[in-house]
Design a protein around this motif. Structure first.
Motif, PDB file in Angstrom:
ATOM      1  N   LEU A 112       0.822  -1.213   0.000  1.00 35.84           N
ATOM      2  CA  LEU A 112       0.000   0.000   0.000  1.00 35.84           C
ATOM      3  C   LEU A 112       0.854   1.261   0.000  1.00 35.84           C
ATOM      4  CD1 LEU A 112      -2.387   1.884   0.419  1.00 35.84           C
ATOM      5  CD2 LEU A 112      -2.483   1.146   2.809  1.00 35.84           C
ATOM      6  N   ILE A 113       1.795   1.349   0.934  1.00 32.22           N
ATOM      7  CA  ILE A 113       2.555   2.599   1.060  1.00 32.22           C
ATOM      8  C   ILE A 113       3.384   2.869  -0.186  1.00 32.22           C
ATOM      9  CG2 ILE A 113       4.205   3.913   2.429  1.00 32.22           C
ATOM     10  CD1 ILE A 113       3.483   2.101   4.804  1.00 32.22           C
ATOM     11  N   ARG A 114       4.075   1.839  -0.688  1.00 34.40           N
ATOM     12  CA  ARG A 114       4.931   2.073  -1.852  1.00 34.40           C
ATOM     13  C   ARG A 114       4.090   2.484  -3.074  1.00 34.40           C
ATOM     14  NH1 ARG A 114       8.605  -0.599  -1.023  1.00 34.40           N
ATOM     15  NH2 ARG A 114      10.379   0.781  -1.179  1.00 34.40           N
ATOM     16  N   ASN A 115       2.987   1.814  -3.303  1.00 30.90           N
ATOM     17  CA  ASN A 115       2.129   2.199  -4.425  1.00 30.90           C
ATOM     18  C   ASN A 115       1.659   3.637  -4.292  1.00 30.90           C
ATOM     19  OD1 ASN A 115       2.302  -0.237  -5.796  1.00 30.90           O
ATOM     20  ND2 ASN A 115       0.420  -1.068  -4.940  1.00 30.90           N
ATOM     21  N   PHE A 116       1.275   4.025  -3.094  1.00 30.32           N
ATOM     22  CA  PHE A 116       0.814   5.393  -2.872  1.00 30.32           C
ATOM     23  C   PHE A 116       1.932   6.397  -3.145  1.00 30.32           C
ATOM     24  CE2 PHE A 116       0.339   9.115  -0.138  1.00 30.32           C
ATOM     25  CZ  PHE A 116      -0.913   9.575  -0.518  1.00 30.32           C
ATOM     26  N   LEU A 117       3.122   6.122  -2.617  1.00 30.12           N
ATOM     27  CA  LEU A 117       4.236   7.052  -2.809  1.00 30.12           C
ATOM     28  C   LEU A 117       4.625   7.180  -4.277  1.00 30.12           C
ATOM     29  CD1 LEU A 117       6.534   6.069   0.206  1.00 30.12           C
ATOM     30  CD2 LEU A 117       5.086   8.107  -0.009  1.00 30.12           C
ATOM     31  N   ASP A 124      11.236  11.031  -3.778  1.00 30.30           N
ATOM     32  CA  ASP A 124      12.176  10.675  -4.841  1.00 30.30           C
ATOM     33  C   ASP A 124      12.267   9.145  -4.937  1.00 30.30           C
ATOM     34  OD1 ASP A 124      14.356  10.154  -6.456  1.00 30.30           O
ATOM     35  OD2 ASP A 124      15.690  11.590  -5.480  1.00 30.30           O
ATOM     36  N   PRO A 125      11.800   8.549  -6.021  1.00 31.87           N
ATOM     37  CA  PRO A 125      11.789   7.084  -6.108  1.00 31.87           C
ATOM     38  C   PRO A 125      13.181   6.471  -6.138  1.00 31.87           C
ATOM     39  CG  PRO A 125      11.219   8.042  -8.228  1.00 31.87           C
ATOM     40  CD  PRO A 125      11.257   9.173  -7.248  1.00 31.87           C
ATOM     41  N   ILE A 126      14.150   7.178  -6.696  1.00 30.64           N
ATOM     42  CA  ILE A 126      15.511   6.653  -6.745  1.00 30.64           C
ATOM     43  C   ILE A 126      16.125   6.646  -5.349  1.00 30.64           C
ATOM     44  CG2 ILE A 126      17.832   7.043  -7.631  1.00 30.64           C
ATOM     45  CD1 ILE A 126      16.565   8.151 -10.171  1.00 30.64           C
ATOM     46  N   ALA A 127      15.955   7.729  -4.615  1.00 27.06           N
ATOM     47  CA  ALA A 127      16.470   7.782  -3.243  1.00 27.06           C
ATOM     48  C   ALA A 127      15.799   6.732  -2.375  1.00 27.06           C
ATOM     49  CB  ALA A 127      16.243   9.174  -2.657  1.00 27.06           C
ATOM     50  N   LEU A 128      14.501   6.550  -2.570  1.00 25.96           N
ATOM     51  CA  LEU A 128      13.778   5.547  -1.784  1.00 25.96           C
ATOM     52  C   LEU A 128      14.296   4.149  -2.087  1.00 25.96           C
ATOM     53  CD1 LEU A 128      11.460   5.085   0.230  1.00 25.96           C
ATOM     54  CD2 LEU A 128       9.949   4.753  -1.746  1.00 25.96           C
ATOM     55  N   MET A 131      17.641   3.582  -0.439  1.00 27.43           N
ATOM     56  CA  MET A 131      17.495   3.333   0.992  1.00 27.43           C
ATOM     57  C   MET A 131      16.954   1.928   1.238  1.00 27.43           C
ATOM     58  SD  MET A 131      16.184   6.915   2.742  1.00 27.43           S
ATOM     59  CE  MET A 131      14.916   7.322   1.519  1.00 27.43           C
ATOM     60  N   ARG A 132      16.028   1.479   0.397  1.00 22.37           N
ATOM     61  CA  ARG A 132      15.508   0.125   0.540  1.00 22.37           C
ATOM     62  C   ARG A 132      16.621  -0.902   0.379  1.00 22.37           C
ATOM     63  NH1 ARG A 132      13.964  -4.314  -2.164  1.00 22.37           N
ATOM     64  NH2 ARG A 132      14.836  -3.491  -4.099  1.00 22.37           N
ATOM     65  N   MET A 133      17.441  -0.722  -0.653  1.00 25.36           N
ATOM     66  CA  MET A 133      18.534  -1.659  -0.890  1.00 25.36           C
ATOM     67  C   MET A 133      19.496  -1.688   0.295  1.00 25.36           C
ATOM     68  SD  MET A 133      18.253  -3.268  -3.824  1.00 25.36           S
ATOM     69  CE  MET A 133      19.933  -3.758  -4.228  1.00 25.36           C
ATOM     70  N   ALA A 134      19.802  -0.521   0.828  1.00 24.22           N
ATOM     71  CA  ALA A 134      20.727  -0.446   1.958  1.00 24.22           C
ATOM     72  C   ALA A 134      20.137  -1.103   3.196  1.00 24.22           C
ATOM     73  CB  ALA A 134      21.086   1.008   2.242  1.00 24.22           C
ATOM     74  N   VAL A 225      15.122   1.089  13.500  1.00 23.23           N
ATOM     75  CA  VAL A 225      15.698   2.377  13.104  1.00 23.23           C
ATOM     76  C   VAL A 225      16.238   2.269  11.687  1.00 23.23           C
ATOM     77  CG1 VAL A 225      17.460   4.104  13.606  1.00 23.23           C
ATOM     78  CG2 VAL A 225      16.263   2.968  15.482  1.00 23.23           C
ATOM     79  N   ILE A 226      15.916   3.272  10.885  1.00 24.93           N
ATOM     80  CA  ILE A 226      16.341   3.326   9.486  1.00 24.93           C
ATOM     81  C   ILE A 226      17.254   4.528   9.282  1.00 24.93           C
ATOM     82  CG2 ILE A 226      15.569   3.616   7.101  1.00 24.93           C
ATOM     83  CD1 ILE A 226      14.758   0.952   8.263  1.00 24.93           C
ATOM     84  N   GLU A 227      18.342   4.327   8.550  1.00 27.48           N
ATOM     85  CA  GLU A 227      19.183   5.465   8.172  1.00 27.48           C
ATOM     86  C   GLU A 227      18.627   6.077   6.896  1.00 27.48           C
ATOM     87  OE1 GLU A 227      23.748   6.666   6.873  1.00 27.48           O
ATOM     88  OE2 GLU A 227      23.377   4.753   7.879  1.00 27.48           O
ATOM     89  N   LEU A 228      18.286   7.358   6.976  1.00 24.75           N
ATOM     90  CA  LEU A 228      17.697   8.047   5.834  1.00 24.75           C
ATOM     91  C   LEU A 228      18.774   8.537   4.878  1.00 24.75           C
ATOM     92  CD1 LEU A 228      14.949  10.011   7.785  1.00 24.75           C
ATOM     93  CD2 LEU A 228      14.752   7.811   6.606  1.00 24.75           C
TER      94      LEU A 228
END
Length: 285
Positions: A112-117, A124-128, A131-134, A225-228
């Motif tokens: 849900l969240i990813r589709n909405f974003l 920014d889809p590339i930055a997201l 971050m997902r990969m990391a 905790v996520i590093e942004l």
């Protein structure tokens, strides 16, 4: 002193409670569809498909909403790790069916969240994706725990997630974001009830041992905790935004559950249980 039960004995002794709570959970959970929360008509192609790539001006969400949803989706992205950490303890009978149900519900949040974003071009889809990969490459690992500690920390984590999502809904200036956050919080709350009910049953079965597990998990509790992308940690950003502040955990996360478990009014504790309760005295209302 009460006898200490091995995890395998607890798995067997609590199996009926798991079965009953799984049925209750499914009955209490309204069916909902992730696609119903996404404004698909706002979507358009990115450059690789002949469209236009993302630009900051395309985002109409507040910084608070973008931050909250970014953190939520990145936490949800690590579902394979959370599934592994939960599933390695609960691999039998109704316990495993619950792991499957819980995993499916959490996966629905990420969808849900990813589709909405992406459709709304909120971030920014590339930055997201970076971050997902990391985050997924770093993975998530817990120290070894006994079963009762696994259940206690799960109850705390779901309660904390509900607080985070309820605050996101409260602070959101976008009705769609508020609706999404409230929907996720409702799931979190039902999941917290499931784990909390098992702890209640365990307290009746092995009060000292269960209270020790609760005290241990309160002492070491840490939300994911996520590093942004800008180098900041998600816990700092969420606290500053008023979405989730660890200073409020005693009131909003621990307190309600300790009250439900009657931690400070139980009369069935032995010496070990009393020691564990003393360690929780600072949370007494």
């Amino acid at each position: 002193m009460h006898n200490v039960l091995a995890d395998r004995d607890l798995l067997d002794s609590l199996a009926a409670e798991v079965e009953n709570n799984l049925t209750r959970h499914i009955d209490a959970s309204p069916e909902w569809q992730p696609h119903d929360y996404v404004p698909w008509s706002d979507g358009r192609n990115f450059q690789a498909m002949g469209g236009t790539d993302w630009d900051p001006a395309q985002s109409e969400l507040s910084e608070v909403a973008k931050t909250a949803l970014t953190v939520s989706v990145l936490i949800a992205d690590n579902l394979p790790s959370y599934h592994r950490e939960l599933g390695k303890y609960l691999r039998t009978g109704p316990w495993w069916r619950w792991v499957g149900r819980w995993t499916a519900e959490e996966n629905r949040h990420e969808i849900l969240i990813r589709n909405f974003l992406m459709v709304t071009r909120a971030v920014d889809p590339i930055a997201l994706e970076r971050m997902r990969m990391a985050a997924m490459t770093a993975s998530f690992n817990r120290p070894g725990m006994h079963l009762l500690e696994v259940l206690a920390v799960a109850a705390f984590e779901e309660a904390a997630a509900a607080v985070r999502h309820r605050n996101t809904a409260r602070l959101a200036d976008d009705i769609m974001v508020a609706s999404i956050a409230d929907r996720l919080a409702a799931d979190d709350e039902l999941q917290a009830v499931f784990f909390a009910n098992l702890i209640s049953a365990a307290l009746d079965l092995a009060p000292d041992q269960t209270l020790r597990a609760i005290a241990n998990r309160v002492a070491d509790f840490q939300v994911p905790v996520i590093e942004l992308s800008d180098g900041r940690s998600s816990d700092e950003v969420l606290a500053a935004a008023g979405i989730y502040d660890r200073a409020q955990e005693p009131e909003l996360v621990f307190g309600p559950l300790l009250e439900q478990w009657k931690v400070f009014t139980r009369t069935d504790l032995g010496e070990d249980g009393e020691k564990a309760r003393a360690e929780l005295a600072h949370l007494r209302p």
